[in-house]
Design an enzyme around this catalytic site. Structure first.
Site, PDB file in Angstrom:
ATOM      1  N   HIS A   1      80.797  60.269  74.674  1.00  0.00           N
ATOM      2  CA  HIS A   1      80.688  58.818  74.640  1.00  0.00           C
ATOM      3  C   HIS A   1      79.698  58.329  75.690  1.00  0.00           C
ATOM      4  CE1 HIS A   1      81.908  54.614  74.195  1.00  0.00           C
ATOM      5  NE2 HIS A   1      82.460  55.000  73.058  1.00  0.00           N
ATOM      6  N   HIS A   2      78.921  57.316  75.321  1.00  0.00           N
ATOM      7  CA  HIS A   2      77.880  56.795  76.199  1.00  0.00           C
ATOM      8  C   HIS A   2      78.462  56.176  77.467  1.00  0.00           C
ATOM      9  CE1 HIS A   2      73.903  55.759  77.265  1.00  0.00           C
ATOM     10  NE2 HIS A   2      73.420  55.580  76.050  1.00  0.00           N
ATOM     11  N   SER A   3      79.725  55.795  77.438  1.00  0.00           N
ATOM     12  CA  SER A   3      80.361  55.241  78.633  1.00  0.00           C
ATOM     13  C   SER A   3      80.582  56.307  79.702  1.00  0.00           C
ATOM     14  CB  SER A   3      81.701  54.591  78.264  1.00  0.00           C
ATOM     15  OG  SER A   3      82.544  55.525  77.615  1.00  0.00           O
TER      16      SER A   3
ATOM     17  N   ASN B   1      76.772  56.828  83.947  1.00  0.00           N
ATOM     18  CA  ASN B   1      75.851  56.100  83.085  1.00  0.00           C
ATOM     19  C   ASN B   1      75.009  55.158  83.925  1.00  0.00           C
ATOM     20  OD1 ASN B   1      74.715  54.307  81.078  1.00  0.00           O
ATOM     21  ND2 ASN B   1      76.185  55.227  79.678  1.00  0.00           N
TER      22      ASN B   1
END
Length: 347
Positions: free
Chosen positions: A129-131, A297
Protein backbone atom coordinates in the site's frame (compact mmCIF):
# COMPACT_ATOMS: atom_id res chain seq x y z
CA UNK A 1 -4.31 10.29 3.32
CA UNK A 2 -3.70 7.34 0.99
CA UNK A 3 -5.99 5.12 3.06
CA UNK A 4 -8.78 7.69 3.09
CA UNK A 5 -8.46 8.30 -0.65
CA UNK A 6 -8.75 4.64 -1.64
CA UNK A 7 -11.84 3.09 -3.21
CA UNK A 8 -12.63 0.04 -5.34
CA UNK A 9 -12.23 2.19 -8.45
CA UNK A 10 -9.05 3.87 -7.18
CA UNK A 11 -6.73 1.37 -5.47
CA UNK A 12 -3.81 3.02 -3.68
CA UNK A 13 -1.14 0.33 -3.76
CA UNK A 14 2.15 0.41 -5.64
CA UNK A 15 3.64 -2.69 -7.23
CA UNK A 16 6.61 -4.07 -9.11
CA UNK A 17 7.24 -6.97 -11.46
CA UNK A 18 10.72 -8.48 -11.89
CA UNK A 19 11.88 -11.25 -14.22
CA UNK A 20 14.77 -13.54 -13.25
CA UNK A 21 16.73 -16.18 -15.11
CA UNK A 22 17.89 -19.22 -13.10
CA UNK A 23 21.66 -19.78 -12.96
CA UNK A 24 23.40 -22.21 -15.27
CA UNK A 25 22.84 -25.80 -14.21
CA UNK A 26 19.75 -25.05 -12.11
CA UNK A 27 17.47 -28.08 -11.86
CA UNK A 28 13.68 -28.31 -12.22
CA UNK A 29 13.23 -27.74 -8.47
CA UNK A 30 15.05 -24.40 -8.45
CA UNK A 31 11.91 -22.24 -8.11
CA UNK A 32 10.53 -24.59 -5.45
CA UNK A 33 13.75 -24.25 -3.48
CA UNK A 34 13.64 -20.47 -3.83
CA UNK A 35 10.05 -20.38 -2.61
CA UNK A 36 10.82 -22.54 0.42
CA UNK A 37 13.83 -20.38 1.27
CA UNK A 38 11.77 -17.19 1.02
CA UNK A 39 9.02 -18.69 3.19
CA UNK A 40 11.57 -19.12 6.00
CA UNK A 41 12.22 -15.35 6.05
CA UNK A 42 9.69 -14.59 8.76
CA UNK A 43 11.31 -11.67 10.60
CA UNK A 44 9.20 -8.67 9.58
CA UNK A 45 10.19 -5.02 9.71
CA UNK A 46 7.55 -2.59 11.10
CA UNK A 47 6.26 -1.42 7.70
CA UNK A 48 5.34 -5.04 6.85
CA UNK A 49 3.47 -5.57 10.13
CA UNK A 50 1.04 -2.65 9.89
CA UNK A 51 -2.70 -3.00 9.23
CA UNK A 52 -5.00 0.00 9.75
CA UNK A 53 -6.33 0.23 13.28
CA UNK A 54 -9.99 0.50 14.30
CA UNK A 55 -11.14 2.46 17.32
CA UNK A 56 -14.39 2.85 19.22
CA UNK A 57 -15.95 -0.07 17.37
CA UNK A 58 -15.60 1.19 13.82
CA UNK A 59 -13.58 4.37 13.24
CA UNK A 60 -10.65 3.32 11.09
CA UNK A 61 -7.84 4.53 8.84
CA UNK A 62 -6.61 7.22 11.27
CA UNK A 63 -3.73 5.29 12.79
CA UNK A 64 -1.90 1.95 12.62
CA UNK A 65 -1.88 -1.28 14.55
CA UNK A 66 1.08 -3.69 14.58
CA UNK A 67 0.58 -7.38 13.87
CA UNK A 68 2.95 -9.50 15.96
CA UNK A 69 1.97 -12.74 14.20
CA UNK A 70 2.21 -12.13 10.44
CA UNK A 71 1.03 -15.13 8.39
CA UNK A 72 3.75 -15.61 5.77
CA UNK A 73 1.66 -18.27 4.00
CA UNK A 74 -0.98 -15.61 3.28
CA UNK A 75 1.36 -12.86 2.13
CA UNK A 76 3.74 -15.04 0.07
CA UNK A 77 2.01 -16.88 -2.77
CA UNK A 78 3.08 -19.14 -5.61
CA UNK A 79 1.49 -19.20 -9.06
CA UNK A 80 2.08 -20.90 -12.41
CA UNK A 81 1.28 -19.62 -15.88
CA UNK A 82 -0.87 -21.51 -18.39
CA UNK A 83 0.70 -22.60 -21.65
CA UNK A 84 2.33 -21.32 -23.76
CA UNK A 85 3.85 -19.34 -20.87
CA UNK A 86 4.61 -16.13 -22.73
CA UNK A 87 5.14 -12.71 -21.20
CA UNK A 88 1.57 -12.02 -22.37
CA UNK A 89 0.26 -14.64 -19.93
CA UNK A 90 2.45 -13.19 -17.19
CA UNK A 91 1.01 -9.72 -17.77
CA UNK A 92 -2.54 -11.08 -17.81
CA UNK A 93 -1.92 -12.65 -14.40
CA UNK A 94 -0.31 -9.45 -13.15
CA UNK A 95 -3.34 -7.47 -14.32
CA UNK A 96 -5.68 -9.61 -12.23
CA UNK A 97 -3.43 -9.39 -9.17
CA UNK A 98 -2.99 -5.64 -9.54
CA UNK A 99 -6.72 -4.93 -9.80
CA UNK A 100 -7.60 -6.33 -6.36
CA UNK A 101 -7.53 -4.32 -3.14
CA UNK A 102 -5.28 -5.31 -0.26
CA UNK A 103 -7.02 -6.81 2.79
CA UNK A 104 -7.11 -4.14 5.49
CA UNK A 105 -7.44 -6.75 8.22
CA UNK A 106 -3.84 -7.78 7.52
CA UNK A 107 -0.56 -5.96 6.89
CA UNK A 108 -0.95 -4.25 3.53
CA UNK A 109 1.38 -6.19 1.22
CA UNK A 110 1.53 -9.36 -0.92
CA UNK A 111 4.31 -11.12 -2.86
CA UNK A 112 3.90 -13.66 -5.68
CA UNK A 113 6.47 -16.08 -7.09
CA UNK A 114 5.38 -16.90 -10.65
CA UNK A 115 6.78 -19.82 -12.68
CA UNK A 116 5.88 -21.40 -16.00
CA UNK A 117 7.48 -19.00 -18.49
CA UNK A 118 8.43 -20.95 -21.61
CA UNK A 119 12.06 -19.77 -21.57
CA UNK A 120 12.71 -20.94 -18.00
CA UNK A 121 12.56 -17.54 -16.34
CA UNK A 122 10.39 -16.86 -13.30
CA UNK A 123 8.73 -13.69 -12.10
CA UNK A 124 8.25 -11.92 -8.77
CA UNK A 125 5.26 -9.59 -8.41
CA UNK A 126 5.02 -7.58 -5.19
CA UNK A 127 2.50 -4.97 -4.11
CA UNK A 128 2.31 -2.80 -1.02
CA UNK A 129 0.00 0.00 0.00
CA UNK A 130 1.19 3.49 -0.90
CA UNK A 131 0.54 4.63 2.67
CA UNK A 132 3.42 2.37 3.81
CA UNK A 133 6.05 2.87 1.10
CA UNK A 134 6.50 5.12 -1.90
CA UNK A 135 8.03 3.96 -5.16
CA UNK A 136 11.57 5.14 -4.41
CA UNK A 137 11.68 3.41 -1.03
CA UNK A 138 10.22 0.20 -2.46
CA UNK A 139 12.71 0.23 -5.34
CA UNK A 140 15.66 0.76 -2.99
CA UNK A 141 14.51 -2.10 -0.77
CA UNK A 142 14.28 -4.38 -3.79
CA UNK A 143 17.76 -3.40 -4.94
CA UNK A 144 19.14 -4.33 -1.51
CA UNK A 145 17.82 -7.88 -1.93
CA UNK A 146 20.00 -8.36 -5.03
CA UNK A 147 23.71 -9.01 -5.44
CA UNK A 148 26.28 -8.45 -8.17
CA UNK A 149 28.19 -11.54 -7.00
CA UNK A 150 27.08 -14.63 -8.99
CA UNK A 151 28.28 -16.88 -6.15
CA UNK A 152 26.17 -15.13 -3.52
CA UNK A 153 23.24 -17.51 -2.97
CA UNK A 154 21.88 -15.90 0.20
CA UNK A 155 18.12 -15.24 -0.03
CA UNK A 156 17.14 -11.70 1.00
CA UNK A 157 13.61 -10.31 0.92
CA UNK A 158 12.31 -6.74 1.39
CA UNK A 159 10.28 -7.42 4.52
CA UNK A 160 13.33 -8.46 6.58
CA UNK A 161 15.59 -5.52 5.64
CA UNK A 162 15.74 -2.71 8.20
CA UNK A 163 15.80 0.85 6.89
CA UNK A 164 19.24 2.43 6.86
CA UNK A 165 18.02 5.23 9.10
CA UNK A 166 16.90 4.42 12.61
CA UNK A 167 13.22 3.36 12.61
CA UNK A 168 10.72 4.54 15.19
CA UNK A 169 9.80 2.06 17.91
CA UNK A 170 6.37 0.60 17.03
CA UNK A 171 3.53 0.25 19.49
CA UNK A 172 2.07 -3.20 20.11
CA UNK A 173 -1.35 -4.13 18.76
CA UNK A 174 -3.96 -3.22 21.33
CA UNK A 175 -1.76 -0.67 23.12
CA UNK A 176 -2.77 2.96 23.48
CA UNK A 177 -4.12 3.77 20.03
CA UNK A 178 -6.12 6.73 21.34
CA UNK A 179 -3.04 8.89 21.78
CA UNK A 180 -1.74 7.96 18.37
CA UNK A 181 -5.10 8.63 16.76
CA UNK A 182 -5.43 11.99 18.49
CA UNK A 183 -2.06 13.00 17.11
CA UNK A 184 -2.99 11.80 13.63
CA UNK A 185 -6.31 13.69 13.64
CA UNK A 186 -4.55 16.81 14.89
CA UNK A 187 -1.93 16.58 12.17
CA UNK A 188 -4.55 16.12 9.45
CA UNK A 189 -6.63 19.02 10.79
CA UNK A 190 -3.51 21.18 10.75
CA UNK A 191 -3.09 20.55 7.05
CA UNK A 192 -6.25 22.49 6.15
CA UNK A 193 -5.03 26.08 6.68
CA UNK A 194 -1.57 25.11 5.46
CA UNK A 195 -2.95 23.63 2.26
CA UNK A 196 -5.13 26.68 1.58
CA UNK A 197 -2.23 29.06 2.08
CA UNK A 198 0.06 26.98 -0.09
CA UNK A 199 -2.59 26.55 -2.76
CA UNK A 200 -2.95 30.31 -3.03
CA UNK A 201 0.81 30.72 -3.32
CA UNK A 202 1.08 27.97 -5.91
CA UNK A 203 -1.93 28.86 -8.01
CA UNK A 204 -1.78 32.66 -7.84
CA UNK A 205 1.80 33.69 -7.15
CA UNK A 206 3.74 30.79 -8.68
CA UNK A 207 1.24 30.16 -11.51
CA UNK A 208 1.44 26.38 -11.44
CA UNK A 209 -0.14 24.36 -14.20
CA UNK A 210 -3.74 24.27 -13.03
CA UNK A 211 -5.66 20.97 -12.84
CA UNK A 212 -8.87 22.67 -14.04
CA UNK A 213 -7.02 23.93 -17.13
CA UNK A 214 -6.58 20.38 -18.40
CA UNK A 215 -8.84 19.81 -21.41
CA UNK A 216 -11.64 17.29 -21.59
CA UNK A 217 -10.68 14.18 -23.56
CA UNK A 218 -12.08 10.75 -24.34
CA UNK A 219 -10.22 9.59 -21.19
CA UNK A 220 -12.45 11.71 -18.91
CA UNK A 221 -14.93 8.96 -18.09
CA UNK A 222 -15.75 7.01 -14.90
CA UNK A 223 -13.42 4.03 -14.45
CA UNK A 224 -13.81 0.70 -12.72
CA UNK A 225 -11.40 -1.15 -10.49
CA UNK A 226 -9.93 -3.49 -13.12
CA UNK A 227 -6.41 -2.84 -14.37
CA UNK A 228 -4.48 -3.95 -17.47
CA UNK A 229 -0.69 -4.23 -17.34
CA UNK A 230 1.49 -3.89 -20.43
CA UNK A 231 5.26 -3.69 -20.83
CA UNK A 232 7.86 -2.57 -23.31
CA UNK A 233 11.62 -2.04 -23.09
CA UNK A 234 13.84 0.74 -24.45
CA UNK A 235 17.60 1.18 -24.00
CA UNK A 236 18.36 3.83 -21.40
CA UNK A 237 21.00 5.26 -23.76
CA UNK A 238 18.27 6.04 -26.27
CA UNK A 239 16.24 8.00 -23.71
CA UNK A 240 19.37 9.86 -22.56
CA UNK A 241 20.08 10.81 -26.18
CA UNK A 242 16.59 12.29 -26.44
CA UNK A 243 16.92 14.37 -23.27
CA UNK A 244 20.38 15.57 -24.31
CA UNK A 245 18.75 17.30 -27.27
CA UNK A 246 17.34 19.93 -24.88
CA UNK A 247 19.51 21.85 -22.44
CA UNK A 248 18.48 21.18 -18.84
CA UNK A 249 16.17 18.27 -19.66
CA UNK A 250 16.28 15.17 -17.44
CA UNK A 251 15.79 11.47 -18.06
CA UNK A 252 12.36 11.81 -16.43
CA UNK A 253 11.55 14.59 -18.91
CA UNK A 254 12.50 12.20 -21.72
CA UNK A 255 10.12 9.54 -20.38
CA UNK A 256 7.34 12.13 -20.03
CA UNK A 257 7.97 13.21 -23.62
CA UNK A 258 7.56 9.59 -24.75
CA UNK A 259 4.21 9.43 -22.94
CA UNK A 260 3.16 12.77 -24.42
CA UNK A 261 4.05 11.65 -27.94
CA UNK A 262 2.16 8.38 -27.52
CA UNK A 263 -0.94 10.18 -26.19
CA UNK A 264 -0.84 12.70 -29.03
CA UNK A 265 -0.53 9.96 -31.67
CA UNK A 266 -3.37 7.95 -30.11
CA UNK A 267 -5.74 10.92 -29.82
CA UNK A 268 -4.95 11.99 -33.38
CA UNK A 269 -5.81 8.49 -34.57
CA UNK A 270 -9.15 8.77 -32.76
CA UNK A 271 -9.70 12.28 -34.16
CA UNK A 272 -10.00 13.42 -30.54
CA UNK A 273 -6.88 15.52 -29.89
CA UNK A 274 -7.86 18.65 -27.92
CA UNK A 275 -6.50 22.03 -28.95
CA UNK A 276 -5.06 22.68 -25.49
CA UNK A 277 -2.34 20.49 -23.94
CA UNK A 278 -2.93 17.55 -21.62
CA UNK A 279 -1.70 17.91 -18.03
CA UNK A 280 0.10 15.10 -16.19
CA UNK A 281 0.31 14.62 -12.43
CA UNK A 282 3.95 13.61 -11.83
CA UNK A 283 5.09 12.05 -8.52
CA UNK A 284 8.42 13.37 -7.24
CA UNK A 285 10.36 12.03 -4.25
CA UNK A 286 10.99 14.31 -1.25
CA UNK A 287 13.91 12.17 -0.07
CA UNK A 288 17.45 13.35 0.37
CA UNK A 289 20.30 11.21 -0.89
CA UNK A 290 20.81 9.67 2.58
CA UNK A 291 17.12 8.71 2.87
CA UNK A 292 16.60 6.76 -0.35
CA UNK A 293 15.68 3.51 1.43
CA UNK A 294 14.50 4.89 4.76
CA UNK A 295 10.97 3.52 4.28
CA UNK A 296 7.71 5.36 4.71
CA UNK A 297 6.11 7.73 2.23
CA UNK A 298 7.75 10.99 1.16
CA UNK A 299 6.26 11.96 -2.17
CA UNK A 300 4.90 15.14 -3.71
CA UNK A 301 3.04 15.69 -6.97
CA UNK A 302 3.82 18.23 -9.69
CA UNK A 303 1.47 19.14 -12.52
CA UNK A 304 3.23 19.13 -15.88
CA UNK A 305 2.19 20.59 -19.23
CA UNK A 306 2.63 17.69 -21.68
CA UNK A 307 2.50 20.03 -24.70
CA UNK A 308 0.39 17.56 -26.69
CA UNK A 309 -0.83 20.47 -28.80
CA UNK A 310 2.67 20.84 -30.32
CA UNK A 311 3.47 18.69 -33.36
CA UNK A 312 7.27 19.05 -33.32
CA UNK A 313 8.81 16.50 -30.87
CA UNK A 314 11.80 18.69 -29.97
CA UNK A 315 9.65 21.73 -29.29
CA UNK A 316 7.28 19.52 -27.26
CA UNK A 317 10.18 18.29 -25.10
CA UNK A 318 11.39 21.87 -24.57
CA UNK A 319 7.95 22.99 -23.41
CA UNK A 320 7.46 19.94 -21.17
CA UNK A 321 10.90 20.28 -19.57
CA UNK A 322 10.34 23.99 -18.91
CA UNK A 323 7.02 23.17 -17.22
CA UNK A 324 8.73 20.74 -14.85
CA UNK A 325 11.54 23.20 -14.06
CA UNK A 326 9.13 26.07 -13.42
CA UNK A 327 6.88 24.05 -11.10
CA UNK A 328 9.56 22.38 -8.98
CA UNK A 329 10.72 25.55 -7.14
CA UNK A 330 7.29 25.90 -5.54
CA UNK A 331 8.12 22.82 -3.45
CA UNK A 332 11.86 23.25 -3.06
CA UNK A 333 11.89 25.34 0.13
CA UNK A 334 8.70 24.02 1.73
CA UNK A 335 8.72 21.80 4.83
CA UNK A 336 7.83 18.23 3.90
CA UNK A 337 4.43 18.27 5.59
CA UNK A 338 3.50 21.42 3.68
CA UNK A 339 4.70 19.88 0.40
CA UNK A 340 2.55 16.82 1.09
CA UNK A 341 -0.44 19.06 1.87
CA UNK A 342 -0.06 20.92 -1.43
CA UNK A 343 0.29 17.62 -3.28
CA UNK A 344 -2.99 16.41 -1.80
CA UNK A 345 -4.67 19.65 -2.91
CA UNK A 346 -3.41 19.17 -6.46
CA UNK A 347 -4.66 15.56 -6.56
Amino acid sequence: MFLLGESREHPMHVAGLQLYRPPEGAGPEFVTDIYESIAKCDEFQPAFRKPPASMFGGISNLTWAFDNDVDIDYHLRRSALPRPGRVRELLELTSRLHGTLLDRHRPLWEAYLVEGLHDGRFGVYTKIHHSLLDGVSAQRLMIRTLSADPDDRQVRVPWTLPPRTRPATPARRGSSLLGAATGAVGAMAGLAPSALTLARAALVEQQLTLPFRAPKTIFNVPIGGARRCAAQSWPLARIKAVKDAVSGATVNDGVLAMAAGALRAYLLGQQALPETPLVAMVPVSLRGEHEQDAGGNMVRTILCNLATDIADPLERLEKLSASMRDNKPVFAELPRLDALALSVFLV
